[in-house]
Design an enzyme around this catalytic site. Structure first.
Site, short mmCIF file in Angstrom:
data_model
loop_
_atom_site.label_atom_id
_atom_site.label_comp_id
_atom_site.label_asym_id
_atom_site.label_seq_id
_atom_site.Cartn_x
_atom_site.Cartn_y
_atom_site.Cartn_z
N GLU A 29 41.71 68.09 93.14
CA GLU A 29 41.25 69.30 92.11
C GLU A 29 42.55 70.14 92.16
O GLU A 29 43.15 70.56 93.27
CB GLU A 29 40.15 70.10 92.80
CG GLU A 29 39.75 71.12 92.00
CD GLU A 29 38.74 71.85 92.58
OE1 GLU A 29 38.04 72.89 91.87
OE2 GLU A 29 38.19 71.80 93.60
N LYS A 98 35.33 71.45 84.74
CA LYS A 98 34.37 71.98 85.86
C LYS A 98 33.28 72.47 85.19
O LYS A 98 33.48 73.81 84.63
CB LYS A 98 35.05 72.36 86.77
CG LYS A 98 34.17 72.68 88.05
CD LYS A 98 35.20 73.31 89.16
CE LYS A 98 34.42 73.40 90.63
NZ LYS A 98 35.45 73.90 91.52
N CYS A 132 34.62 68.57 92.50
CA CYS A 132 34.37 69.22 93.57
C CYS A 132 32.81 69.84 93.75
O CYS A 132 31.94 68.95 93.80
CB CYS A 132 35.30 70.63 93.72
SG CYS A 132 35.38 71.40 95.51
#
Length: 251
Positions: A29, A98, A132
């Site tokens: 990330e 995200k 994540c």
């Protein structure tokens, strides 16, 4: 498909890709800029087709290796925590923003993405992208499984003391939703954060095919549709679902 997780720095990525012998290399990330960098994430943000994407395309084309990497994406005055998949010919195949933002580190600087399932075909496998904290939501991983994702790629910036996510939760996600998961973490420090490494590749059986330690490392594993089909025949979670019982329970 041979996949390799690069648990190391952005500076080391080109040499790691060249030496990998992989079909797909996955990096962490926000690897291109750092993650816990505050306002610099806006200063360094680029469009999905910006200069960093161009460099990654050249690297993919020169090595014949597909790449997944995290970066700050700018679009229309907004900034997203994004990952991009570049094909082995240098073509941009998919870009994911995200959707589940983690604490002030994400919420102070990024807009949440609005598309839950982003996929692309690579070497005959359907690749899905998350970032994540996203993988900690079983609904999102299950949505990928139901949409046909076979290999779920998750660049991450997991910090201590949350090793439980890498060690326990990620294998559980692979098993309960019957897909491969490649989880690519950082292993450096930024301000008060120490990233714990422990990147892994997990089979749909829950078996950890490869696991990194706490420092810079390349790990690799073979991912095949045959193995996925065999696991889904043995572990019938998807086939045995009762959606009629779950309606109204998702909110």
């Amino acid at each position: 498909m041979k996949i390799v997780v690069h648990q190391g720095s952005y500076a080391e990525l080109p040499s790691a890709v060249a030496a990998s012998g992989a079909d797909l290399v996955i990096a962490a990330e926000m690897i291109t800029t750092g993650y816990h960098i505050g306002a610099r994430s806006h200063e360094l943000a680029e469009p999905a087709d910006g200069p960093t994407a161009a460099r990654m395309s050249v690297l993919a084309r020169e090595t014949g290796v597909a790449l997944v990497y995290g970066y700050p994406e700018s679009d229309g005055g907004r900034v997203y925590n994004s990952v991009q998949l570049i094909g082995p010919g240098g073509q941009r195949l998919a870009n994911y923003r995200k959707t589940h933002l983690f604490g002030d580190i994400d919420r102070d600087w990024f807009e949440p993405g609005t598309e839950a399932v982003v996929q692309a075909e690579l070497d005959g496998l359907r690749i899905g992208l998350l970032i994540c904290y996203d993988v900690e939501f079983p609904e999102l991983v299950r949505a990928h499984a139901l949409a046909g994702t076979e290999l779920l790629v998750v660049p991450t910036a997991l910090m201590s003391p949350y090793e439980l996510v890498a060690d326990t939760l990620v294998p559980a996600r692979a098993y309960e939703s019957q897909l491969f998961v490649a989880y690519a973490n950082r292993c450096d420090t930024e301000q008060e954060l120490t990233y714990c490494g422990r990147s892994c590749v997990v089979a749909p059986t829950g078996e950890v095919l490869a696991r990194a330690g706490a420092g810079p490392e390349l790990i690799s594993a073979e991912v095949t549709r045959d193995a996925l089909v065999a696991s889904r025949l043995e572990n019938t979670h998807l086939a045995d679902r009762r959606p009629d019982l779950y309606r109204g329970l998702s909110a």
